[in-house]
Design a protein around this motif. Structure first.
Motif, mmCIF file in Angstrom:
data_model
loop_
_atom_site.group_PDB
_atom_site.id
_atom_site.type_symbol
_atom_site.label_atom_id
_atom_site.label_comp_id
_atom_site.label_asym_id
_atom_site.label_seq_id
_atom_site.Cartn_x
_atom_site.Cartn_y
_atom_site.Cartn_z
ATOM 1 N N CYS A 1 0.711 -1.063 -0.025
ATOM 2 C CA CYS A 1 -0.021 0.066 0.064
ATOM 3 C C CYS A 1 0.949 1.193 0.037
ATOM 4 O O CYS A 1 0.613 2.097 -0.639
ATOM 5 C CB CYS A 1 -1.020 -0.030 1.230
ATOM 6 N N ASP A 2 1.909 1.448 0.787
ATOM 7 C CA ASP A 2 2.726 2.396 0.955
ATOM 8 C C ASP A 2 3.305 2.645 -0.634
ATOM 9 O O ASP A 2 3.636 4.019 -0.740
ATOM 10 C CB ASP A 2 3.991 2.462 1.998
ATOM 11 N N VAL A 3 3.895 1.774 -1.106
ATOM 12 C CA VAL A 3 4.564 1.931 -2.446
ATOM 13 C C VAL A 3 3.587 2.446 -3.388
ATOM 14 O O VAL A 3 3.977 3.432 -4.134
ATOM 15 C CB VAL A 3 5.172 0.523 -3.063
ATOM 16 N N LEU A 4 2.572 1.896 -3.617
ATOM 17 C CA LEU A 4 1.313 2.347 -4.605
ATOM 18 C C LEU A 4 1.182 3.809 -4.115
ATOM 19 O O LEU A 4 0.850 4.677 -4.979
ATOM 20 C CB LEU A 4 0.123 1.683 -4.512
ATOM 21 N N GLU A 5 0.976 4.329 -2.865
ATOM 22 C CA GLU A 5 0.611 5.619 -2.430
ATOM 23 C C GLU A 5 1.634 6.616 -2.857
ATOM 24 O O GLU A 5 1.529 7.659 -3.325
ATOM 25 C CB GLU A 5 0.441 5.687 -0.977
ATOM 26 N N ARG A 6 3.154 6.059 -2.407
ATOM 27 C CA ARG A 6 4.091 6.748 -3.018
ATOM 28 C C ARG A 6 4.212 7.110 -4.604
ATOM 29 O O ARG A 6 4.663 8.188 -4.967
ATOM 30 C CB ARG A 6 5.434 6.219 -2.393
ATOM 31 N N LEU A 7 3.910 6.352 -5.330
ATOM 32 C CA LEU A 7 3.886 6.101 -6.681
ATOM 33 C C LEU A 7 2.657 7.141 -7.170
ATOM 34 O O LEU A 7 2.596 7.208 -8.410
ATOM 35 C CB LEU A 7 4.094 5.078 -7.382
ATOM 36 N N GLY A 8 1.784 7.312 -6.412
ATOM 37 C CA GLY A 8 0.532 7.952 -7.024
ATOM 38 C C GLY A 8 -0.359 7.126 -7.588
ATOM 39 O O GLY A 8 -1.081 7.690 -8.534
ATOM 40 N N ARG A 9 -0.249 5.927 -7.347
ATOM 41 C CA ARG A 9 -1.208 4.920 -8.249
ATOM 42 C C ARG A 9 -2.534 4.479 -7.299
ATOM 43 O O ARG A 9 -2.510 3.583 -6.925
ATOM 44 C CB ARG A 9 -0.467 3.704 -8.355
ATOM 45 N N ASP A 10 -3.258 5.811 -7.429
ATOM 46 C CA ASP A 10 -4.570 5.651 -6.554
ATOM 47 C C ASP A 10 -5.562 4.851 -6.900
ATOM 48 O O ASP A 10 -6.328 3.987 -6.068
ATOM 49 C CB ASP A 10 -5.180 6.973 -6.183
ATOM 50 N N LEU A 11 -5.681 4.471 -8.166
ATOM 51 C CA LEU A 11 -6.569 3.471 -8.523
ATOM 52 C C LEU A 11 -6.198 1.973 -8.174
ATOM 53 O O LEU A 11 -6.895 1.351 -7.767
ATOM 54 C CB LEU A 11 -6.839 3.433 -10.079
ATOM 55 N N GLU A 12 -5.018 1.552 -8.308
ATOM 56 C CA GLU A 12 -4.378 0.402 -7.964
ATOM 57 C C GLU A 12 -4.509 0.330 -6.677
ATOM 58 O O GLU A 12 -4.962 -0.775 -5.876
ATOM 59 C CB GLU A 12 -3.091 0.121 -8.280
ATOM 60 N N LEU A 13 -4.199 1.235 -5.870
ATOM 61 C CA LEU A 13 -4.351 1.203 -4.211
ATOM 62 C C LEU A 13 -5.683 1.257 -3.781
ATOM 63 O O LEU A 13 -5.945 0.384 -2.713
ATOM 64 C CB LEU A 13 -3.930 2.634 -3.698
ATOM 65 N N PHE A 14 -6.720 1.759 -4.415
ATOM 66 C CA PHE A 14 -8.255 1.900 -4.068
ATOM 67 C C PHE A 14 -8.506 0.254 -4.395
ATOM 68 O O PHE A 14 -9.124 -0.382 -3.460
ATOM 69 C CB PHE A 14 -9.016 2.658 -4.865
ATOM 70 N N ALA A 15 -8.068 -0.279 -5.416
ATOM 71 C CA ALA A 15 -8.539 -1.887 -5.629
ATOM 72 C C ALA A 15 -7.980 -2.795 -4.471
ATOM 73 O O ALA A 15 -8.709 -3.533 -4.000
ATOM 74 C CB ALA A 15 -7.902 -2.166 -6.942
ATOM 75 N N LEU A 16 -6.496 -2.472 -4.138
ATOM 76 C CA LEU A 16 -5.947 -3.357 -3.230
ATOM 77 C C LEU A 16 -6.858 -3.231 -1.911
ATOM 78 O O LEU A 16 -7.024 -4.236 -1.021
ATOM 79 C CB LEU A 16 -4.573 -3.044 -3.029
ATOM 80 N N LEU A 17 -6.816 -1.911 -1.330
ATOM 81 C CA LEU A 17 -7.561 -1.756 -0.089
ATOM 82 C C LEU A 17 -8.877 -2.456 -0.361
ATOM 83 O O LEU A 17 -9.435 -2.953 0.986
ATOM 84 C CB LEU A 17 -7.708 -0.239 0.014
ATOM 85 N N SER A 18 -9.630 -2.042 -1.202
ATOM 86 C CA SER A 18 -11.057 -2.633 -1.042
ATOM 87 C C SER A 18 -11.035 -4.076 -1.052
ATOM 88 O O SER A 18 -11.687 -4.886 -0.285
ATOM 89 C CB SER A 18 -11.681 -2.190 -2.463
#
Length: 67
Positions: A1-18
């Motif tokens: 999650c932290d890596v996706l957030e740092r990369l600004g990949r919010d769509l992927e982060l949202f999918a992972l968190l969901s």
């Protein structure tokens, strides 16, 4: 999650968190919910700034239902 957030990949982060919230227990969902709300808020803000108002409204509806 932290890596996706740092990369600004919010769509992927949202999918992972969901997905993690769907599969997790109540404690894990409680831990992840604030982060998921922040991602939804960022997605809505970015969509609105890009002129994608219907997309922003979708994220905002999801955010409202999450609270």
């Amino acid at each position: 999650c932290d890596v996706l957030e740092r990369l600004g990949r919010d769509l992927e982060l949202f999918a992972l968190l969901s997905a993690r919230m769907d599969e997790g227990d109540d404690e894990e969902r409680g831990d992840l919910a604030p982060r998921r709300r922040m991602v939804l808020a960022r997605l809505a803000s970015r969509a609105r700034a890009a002129g994608n108002h219907s997309e922003a409204e979708l994220y905002e509806m999801m955010l409202d239902s999450a609270e």
